[in-house]
Write a protein that holds these residues in place. Structure first.
Motif, PDB file in Angstrom:
ATOM      1  N   ASP A   1      10.217  57.167  -6.325  1.00 37.38           N
ATOM      2  CA  ASP A   1      11.610  56.807  -6.083  1.00 37.38           C
ATOM      3  C   ASP A   1      11.605  55.734  -4.998  1.00 37.38           C
ATOM      4  O   ASP A   1      11.115  55.966  -3.890  1.00 37.38           O
ATOM      5  CB  ASP A   1      12.374  58.052  -5.612  1.00 37.38           C
TER       6      ASP A   1
ATOM      7  N   ARG B   1      12.955  56.609  -1.411  1.00 36.61           N
ATOM      8  CA  ARG B   1      12.439  57.741  -0.636  1.00 36.61           C
ATOM      9  C   ARG B   1      10.979  57.563  -0.256  1.00 36.61           C
ATOM     10  O   ARG B   1      10.238  56.879  -0.938  1.00 36.61           O
ATOM     11  CB  ARG B   1      12.548  59.029  -1.443  1.00 36.61           C
TER      12      ARG B   1
ATOM     13  N   SER C   1      17.388  51.309  -9.740  1.00 36.55           N
ATOM     14  CA  SER C   1      16.749  50.789  -8.532  1.00 36.55           C
ATOM     15  C   SER C   1      15.525  49.927  -8.846  1.00 36.55           C
ATOM     16  O   SER C   1      15.113  49.107  -8.038  1.00 36.55           O
ATOM     17  CB  SER C   1      16.352  51.928  -7.589  1.00 36.55           C
TER      18      SER C   1
END
Length: 175
Positions: free
Chosen positions: A74, A77, A152
């Motif tokens: 991710d 993160r 993203s």
């Protein structure tokens, strides 16, 4: 005579250079990550993360870590889990613009593939961004369009992977 470029493992003193290079490549496409996230990926697997060093200047890097097949980090993160997987995920490979066209990305890919082979990884994966899937296909990676990716990673992101041919002690291919 050209300046010599070496591949070596990342050291703590390399992070300013890595972060600056990463930002110069990804900031406009909004794919740039925070320093803490980048460092966490390397700390998850320091033996599979490298820099291209030219006269003590970071001119490229690769961040790769074990990750389950068809999964990916991710971007928002830090890595908090170290996975025990036979798949080595190439999270990022970057070469400074002024050093492109010299075969350094392919050299880094060969080095990483040899490392994956020596550590008995069975597959390597990555998420191609910014239309780079043609480059990755030319380097043996196959697209898996069935794997959905978050926004993203950008609009043209593609999950890709390839088999890592393992070698027997006599040097012959095991696969």
């Amino acid at each position: 005579m050209g300046r010599k470029v070496n591949i070596r493992h990342i050291s703590e003193g390399d992070w300013d250079g890595i972060v600056a290079l990463e930002a110069s490549i990804y900031i406009e496409s909004e794919l740039s990550e925070e320093r803490e996230a980048l460092e966490s990926r390397a700390h998850a697997s320091p033996d599979t993360c490298f820099v291209l060093d030219c006269e003590q200047q970071i001119v490229g890097y690769s961040l790769a870590l074990p990750y389950p097949t068809f999964h990916y980090p991710d971007l928002t993160r830090v890595e908090e889990t170290t996975f025990h997987s036979r798949n080595l995920h190439l999270h990022d490979l970057a070469v400074a613009e002024s050093f492109r066209g010299r075969g350094l990305a392919k050299r880094l890919i060969r080095h990483l593939t040899a490392t994956a082979r020596s550590k008995t990884y069975e597959r390597m994966s990555l998420v191609s961004v910014g239309g780079s899937d043609t480059f990755w296909s030319a380097n043996g990676f196959e697209a898996h369009h069935e794997v959905s990716l978050p926004k993203s990673y950008g609009t043209n992101a593609v999950y890709m992977s390839k088999t890592v041919s393992l070698l027997r002690p006599d040097g012959a291919s095991r696969w």
